[in-house]
Design a protein around this motif. Structure first.
Motif, PDB file in Angstrom:
ATOM      1  N   PHE A 228      12.509  -3.882   4.295  1.00 40.75           N
ATOM      2  CA  PHE A 228      12.869  -2.466   4.177  1.00 40.75           C
ATOM      3  C   PHE A 228      13.214  -1.861   5.528  1.00 40.75           C
ATOM      4  O   PHE A 228      12.785  -2.340   6.580  1.00 40.75           O
ATOM      5  CB  PHE A 228      11.759  -1.652   3.491  1.00 40.75           C
ATOM      6  CG  PHE A 228      10.549  -1.317   4.340  1.00 40.75           C
ATOM      7  CD1 PHE A 228      10.599  -0.339   5.331  1.00 40.75           C
ATOM      8  CD2 PHE A 228       9.334  -1.958   4.114  1.00 40.75           C
ATOM      9  CE1 PHE A 228       9.477  -0.010   6.094  1.00 40.75           C
ATOM     10  CE2 PHE A 228       8.208  -1.644   4.865  1.00 40.75           C
ATOM     11  CZ  PHE A 228       8.280  -0.662   5.864  1.00 40.75           C
ATOM     12  N   ILE A 229      14.016  -0.803   5.462  1.00 32.90           N
ATOM     13  CA  ILE A 229      14.280   0.066   6.612  1.00 32.90           C
ATOM     14  C   ILE A 229      14.003   1.484   6.146  1.00 32.90           C
ATOM     15  O   ILE A 229      14.537   1.944   5.132  1.00 32.90           O
ATOM     16  CB  ILE A 229      15.738  -0.050   7.104  1.00 32.90           C
ATOM     17  CG1 ILE A 229      16.061  -1.489   7.520  1.00 32.90           C
ATOM     18  CG2 ILE A 229      15.979   0.903   8.278  1.00 32.90           C
ATOM     19  CD1 ILE A 229      17.523  -1.719   7.892  1.00 32.90           C
ATOM     20  N   ALA A 230      13.133   2.169   6.859  1.00 37.10           N
ATOM     21  CA  ALA A 230      12.791   3.564   6.549  1.00 37.10           C
ATOM     22  C   ALA A 230      12.728   4.325   7.867  1.00 37.10           C
ATOM     23  O   ALA A 230      11.743   4.201   8.611  1.00 37.10           O
ATOM     24  CB  ALA A 230      11.463   3.643   5.811  1.00 37.10           C
ATOM     25  N   ASP A 231      13.774   5.068   8.167  1.00 37.96           N
ATOM     26  CA  ASP A 231      13.886   5.770   9.452  1.00 37.96           C
ATOM     27  C   ASP A 231      13.770   4.753  10.592  1.00 37.96           C
ATOM     28  O   ASP A 231      14.543   3.821  10.640  1.00 37.96           O
ATOM     29  CB  ASP A 231      12.836   6.881   9.556  1.00 37.96           C
ATOM     30  CG  ASP A 231      13.023   7.938   8.477  1.00 37.96           C
ATOM     31  OD1 ASP A 231      14.181   8.252   8.155  1.00 37.96           O
ATOM     32  OD2 ASP A 231      12.012   8.428   7.932  1.00 37.96           O
ATOM     33  N   ASP A 232      12.777   4.911  11.481  1.00 40.81           N
ATOM     34  CA  ASP A 232      12.636   3.995  12.609  1.00 40.81           C
ATOM     35  C   ASP A 232      11.782   2.774  12.278  1.00 40.81           C
ATOM     36  O   ASP A 232      11.503   1.953  13.149  1.00 40.81           O
ATOM     37  CB  ASP A 232      12.012   4.725  13.811  1.00 40.81           C
ATOM     38  CG  ASP A 232      12.969   5.763  14.388  1.00 40.81           C
ATOM     39  OD1 ASP A 232      14.183   5.600  14.198  1.00 40.81           O
ATOM     40  OD2 ASP A 232      12.496   6.722  15.025  1.00 40.81           O
ATOM     41  N   ASN A 233      11.325   2.665  11.039  1.00 42.13           N
ATOM     42  CA  ASN A 233      10.488   1.541  10.626  1.00 42.13           C
ATOM     43  C   ASN A 233      11.309   0.512   9.865  1.00 42.13           C
ATOM     44  O   ASN A 233      12.033   0.867   8.931  1.00 42.13           O
ATOM     45  CB  ASN A 233       9.354   2.029   9.723  1.00 42.13           C
ATOM     46  CG  ASN A 233       8.100   2.353  10.504  1.00 42.13           C
ATOM     47  OD1 ASN A 233       7.497   1.475  11.119  1.00 42.13           O
ATOM     48  ND2 ASN A 233       7.708   3.621  10.486  1.00 42.13           N
ATOM     49  N   ALA A 234      11.183  -0.741  10.243  1.00 42.38           N
ATOM     50  CA  ALA A 234      11.809  -1.836   9.488  1.00 42.38           C
ATOM     51  C   ALA A 234      10.850  -3.016   9.492  1.00 42.38           C
ATOM     52  O   ALA A 234      10.382  -3.436  10.555  1.00 42.38           O
ATOM     53  CB  ALA A 234      13.136  -2.228  10.119  1.00 42.38           C
ATOM     54  N   TRP A 235      10.548  -3.514   8.300  1.00 39.14           N
ATOM     55  CA  TRP A 235       9.587  -4.615   8.171  1.00 39.14           C
ATOM     56  C   TRP A 235      10.098  -5.642   7.171  1.00 39.14           C
ATOM     57  O   TRP A 235      10.858  -5.316   6.254  1.00 39.14           O
ATOM     58  CB  TRP A 235       8.231  -4.091   7.671  1.00 39.14           C
ATOM     59  CG  TRP A 235       7.439  -3.312   8.684  1.00 39.14           C
ATOM     60  CD1 TRP A 235       7.722  -2.061   9.157  1.00 39.14           C
ATOM     61  CD2 TRP A 235       6.234  -3.718   9.327  1.00 39.14           C
ATOM     62  NE1 TRP A 235       6.760  -1.666  10.060  1.00 39.14           N
ATOM     63  CE2 TRP A 235       5.832  -2.659  10.181  1.00 39.14           C
ATOM     64  CE3 TRP A 235       5.435  -4.870   9.260  1.00 39.14           C
ATOM     65  CZ2 TRP A 235       4.675  -2.722  10.952  1.00 39.14           C
ATOM     66  CZ3 TRP A 235       4.287  -4.934  10.031  1.00 39.14           C
ATOM     67  CH2 TRP A 235       3.925  -3.872  10.874  1.00 39.14           C
ATOM     68  N   MET A 236       9.614  -6.862   7.355  1.00 40.88           N
ATOM     69  CA  MET A 236       9.907  -7.937   6.413  1.00 40.88           C
ATOM     70  C   MET A 236       8.657  -8.794   6.281  1.00 40.88           C
ATOM     71  O   MET A 236       7.931  -8.993   7.259  1.00 40.88           O
ATOM     72  CB  MET A 236      11.079  -8.785   6.919  1.00 40.88           C
ATOM     73  CG  MET A 236      11.494  -9.893   5.965  1.00 40.88           C
ATOM     74  SD  MET A 236      13.041 -10.712   6.460  1.00 40.88           S
ATOM     75  CE  MET A 236      12.436 -11.815   7.731  1.00 40.88           C
ATOM     76  N   GLY A 237       8.379  -9.276   5.072  1.00 36.93           N
ATOM     77  CA  GLY A 237       7.192 -10.099   4.907  1.00 36.93           C
ATOM     78  C   GLY A 237       7.181 -10.860   3.604  1.00 36.93           C
ATOM     79  O   GLY A 237       7.970 -10.585   2.691  1.00 36.93           O
ATOM     80  N   ALA A 238       6.269 -11.824   3.530  1.00 38.42           N
ATOM     81  CA  ALA A 238       6.083 -12.623   2.315  1.00 38.42           C
ATOM     82  C   ALA A 238       4.662 -13.156   2.295  1.00 38.42           C
ATOM     83  O   ALA A 238       4.291 -13.961   3.141  1.00 38.42           O
ATOM     84  CB  ALA A 238       7.071 -13.788   2.280  1.00 38.42           C
ATOM     85  N   PHE A 239       3.878 -12.648   1.343  1.00 38.98           N
ATOM     86  CA  PHE A 239       2.536 -13.213   1.194  1.00 38.98           C
ATOM     87  C   PHE A 239       2.078 -13.045  -0.235  1.00 38.98           C
ATOM     88  O   PHE A 239       2.524 -12.147  -0.941  1.00 38.98           O
ATOM     89  CB  PHE A 239       1.532 -12.566   2.153  1.00 38.98           C
ATOM     90  CG  PHE A 239       0.315 -13.429   2.373  1.00 38.98           C
ATOM     91  CD1 PHE A 239       0.445 -14.717   2.865  1.00 38.98           C
ATOM     92  CD2 PHE A 239      -0.945 -12.966   2.065  1.00 38.98           C
ATOM     93  CE1 PHE A 239      -0.663 -15.523   3.058  1.00 38.98           C
ATOM     94  CE2 PHE A 239      -2.062 -13.764   2.250  1.00 38.98           C
ATOM     95  CZ  PHE A 239      -1.923 -15.047   2.756  1.00 38.98           C
ATOM     96  N   SER A 240       1.155 -13.932  -0.647  1.00 36.98           N
ATOM     97  CA  SER A 240       0.802 -13.996  -2.056  1.00 36.98           C
ATOM     98  C   SER A 240      -0.628 -13.562  -2.353  1.00 36.98           C
ATOM     99  O   SER A 240      -1.115 -13.785  -3.455  1.00 36.98           O
ATOM    100  CB  SER A 240       1.031 -15.423  -2.576  1.00 36.98           C
ATOM    101  OG  SER A 240       0.532 -16.371  -1.666  1.00 36.98           O
ATOM    102  N   GLU A 241      -1.306 -12.939  -1.381  1.00 37.17           N
ATOM    103  CA  GLU A 241      -2.661 -12.465  -1.679  1.00 37.17           C
ATOM    104  C   GLU A 241      -2.578 -11.163  -2.482  1.00 37.17           C
ATOM    105  O   GLU A 241      -2.005 -10.170  -2.029  1.00 37.17           O
ATOM    106  CB  GLU A 241      -3.482 -12.231  -0.410  1.00 37.17           C
ATOM    107  CG  GLU A 241      -4.895 -11.782  -0.746  1.00 37.17           C
ATOM    108  CD  GLU A 241      -5.799 -11.670   0.468  1.00 37.17           C
ATOM    109  OE1 GLU A 241      -6.906 -11.133   0.308  1.00 37.17           O
ATOM    110  OE2 GLU A 241      -5.416 -12.101   1.560  1.00 37.17           O
TER     111      GLU A 241
END
Length: 322
Positions: A125-138
Motif C-alpha cells: 500500500f501507499i498512503a500519503d508518505d507511508n508505503a509498506w509491503m509484507g507477507a506473513f501468515s500468523e
C-alpha cells in the motif's frame, strides 16, 4: 491505495472508497498509529501501471542500520534481563536498511512476494508518505460472523527448513500457546476450546512451530479478545507489559507498523493478521523489519543469522528498474 491477497487465494483485492466504513485497518505495535482504507473490498484484475515507485516519498528518517556488533551487544543485554527476571521469552527486533537501487518496481516486487508466500496474507500500500509491503501468515484472530467461531494460533520458534527442532525452539513456543490458552479461557462461555497438535509451519526458507485454537464467542467480545491477545508473546514476550517496557529500552528504532496487526472485514469474516515479514518502502531506501524470540538459552550469533534469514522474505523478492 492498497492491494492484497488472502492466504491460499490468488485473487487480487483492493478497496473502492465508496463509503466511510473502514475495510482494511493497520495498527502499529504500540497501537498509537492507525492507517485505514475505506470502502468495500473488491476484486481487481491487476495493479495499474500508475502504482509505481515514483509515488514513494524520500527517506528522511535519518536512521542508520544496526551493525552486527550492536545487535549482538543488545541481545546479550536482553539475555541478562531474561535471566535476572526469569522471563520465559523476550522478543527483540531490528531494522535492516537497503539503499543500493534506482527505483523499486512495485508491481513486480509484489508479484514475486505473492508467488513466494501463497499461504500468507500479502499486501502492498501507499498512503500519503507511508508505503509498506509484507507477507506473513500468523493469524491474530479470525471471526466467522455466521457461526461466531473464533480462530487463532500460536506461532513461534524459527529455524531453516532443512534443520531439526531443538529444545530452544520447543521451549520458546510452549509459553506462547499457554498465554493464548489462558486468554481464550476467559471468553469460552459459548464452547470448549479446540486445540490442535503442534506442527511445522513452512514459510519460504524457514519454518515455525504452530498450534491452532478454535472456540465460539459472543460477537461483542471480539475486540476485547484482540486487545488481550495483542501483542502476543510471539512478537513481544512474557509477561506482556514488562516486555513492552524492555523493548522500548533496548530497541534502537520504533517498530511502527511492524508487529502490529491488520484488520480486514468482509461479509463473512473479520480477520486479524500479525504484520511481520514486512518492509517500509521509500524512493531511495527500503527498511526491512525483522526480529526473534530471545530466551535464556539463546545464542546471539544464531539469533543474528535468524534475522538475516527473515529479512530475505521481502528483500529477495524486491525487483528494481534500471
Amino acid at each position: 491505495m492498497i492491494y492484497f491477497k488472502f492466504p491460499f487465494d490468488e485473487k487480487l483485492y483492493s478497496t473502492d472508497k465508496n463509503h466511510d466504513q473502514t475495510a482494511v485497518l493497520f495498527k502499529s505495535f504500540d497501537q498509537a498509529e492507525t492507517i485505514g482504507f475505506n470502502g468495500n473490498i473488491i476484486e481487481v484484475t491487476e495493479i495499474p501501471d500508475t502504482f509505481s515507485g515514483k509515488l514513494l516519498s524520500q527517506d528522511d528518517s535519518h536512521f542508520s542500520a544496526e551493525t552486527h556488533e550492536e545487535y549482538l551487544d543488545k541481545l546479550q543485554k536482553a539475555i541478562e534481563v531474561i535471566k535476572k527476571n526469569q522471563l520465559p521469552k523476550l522478543v527483540l527486533s531490528r531494522r535492516k536498511i537497503f539503499t543500493n537501487f534506482n527505483e523499486i518496481d512495485l508491481k513486480k516486487s509484489f508479484h514475486n512476494l505473492c508467488a513466494a508466500y501463497p499461504n500468507a496474507f500479502r499486501y502492498i500500500f501507499i498512503a500519503d508518505d507511508n508505503a509498506w509491503m509484507g507477507a506473513f501468515s500468523e493469524v491474530l484472530g479470525k471471526f466467522n460472523k455466521s457461526t461466531h467461531e473464533f480462530e487463532t494460533m500460536s506461532l513461534a520458534g524459527t529455524i531453516p527448513t532443512s534443520e531439526s527442532w531443538t529444545d530452544k525452539e520447543i521451549e520458546e513456543q510452549k509459553p506462547v500457546s499457554s498465554y493464548i490458552r489462558n486468554v481464550l479461557e476467559k471468553f469460552s462461555t459459548q464452547s470448549e476450546i479446540q486445540e490442535s497438535e503442534t506442527y511445522d509451519h513452512i514459510s519460504g526458507n524457514i519454518k515455525h512451530l504452530k498450534t491452532d485454537f478454535k472456540l465460539k464467542i459472543k460477537p461483542e467480545d471480539l475486540e476485547a479478545i484482540i486487545e488481550e491477545l495483542h501483542p502476543t508473546p510471539a512478537v513481544c514476550g512474557i509477561p506482556k507489559e514488562f516486555c513492552k517496557e524492555k523493548i522500548q529500552e533496548l530497541e534502537k528504532f520504533p517498530r511502527e507498523l511492524y508487529a502490529g496487526f491488520i484488520r480486514i472485514e468482509t461479509d463473512e469474516f473479520i480477520q486479524y493478521f500479525v504484520n511481520l515479514r514486512c518492509a517500509k518502502l521509500y524512493s531511495d531506501a527500503v527498511h526491512l523489519f525483522v526480529g526473534g524470540g530471545i530466551t535464556a538459552q539463546s545464542n546471539p550469533e544464531k539469533e543474528w543469522i535468524e534475522t538475516e534469514l527473515k529479512s530475505e522474505a521481502v528483500l529477495k523478492n524486491l525487483s528494481f528498474l534500471n
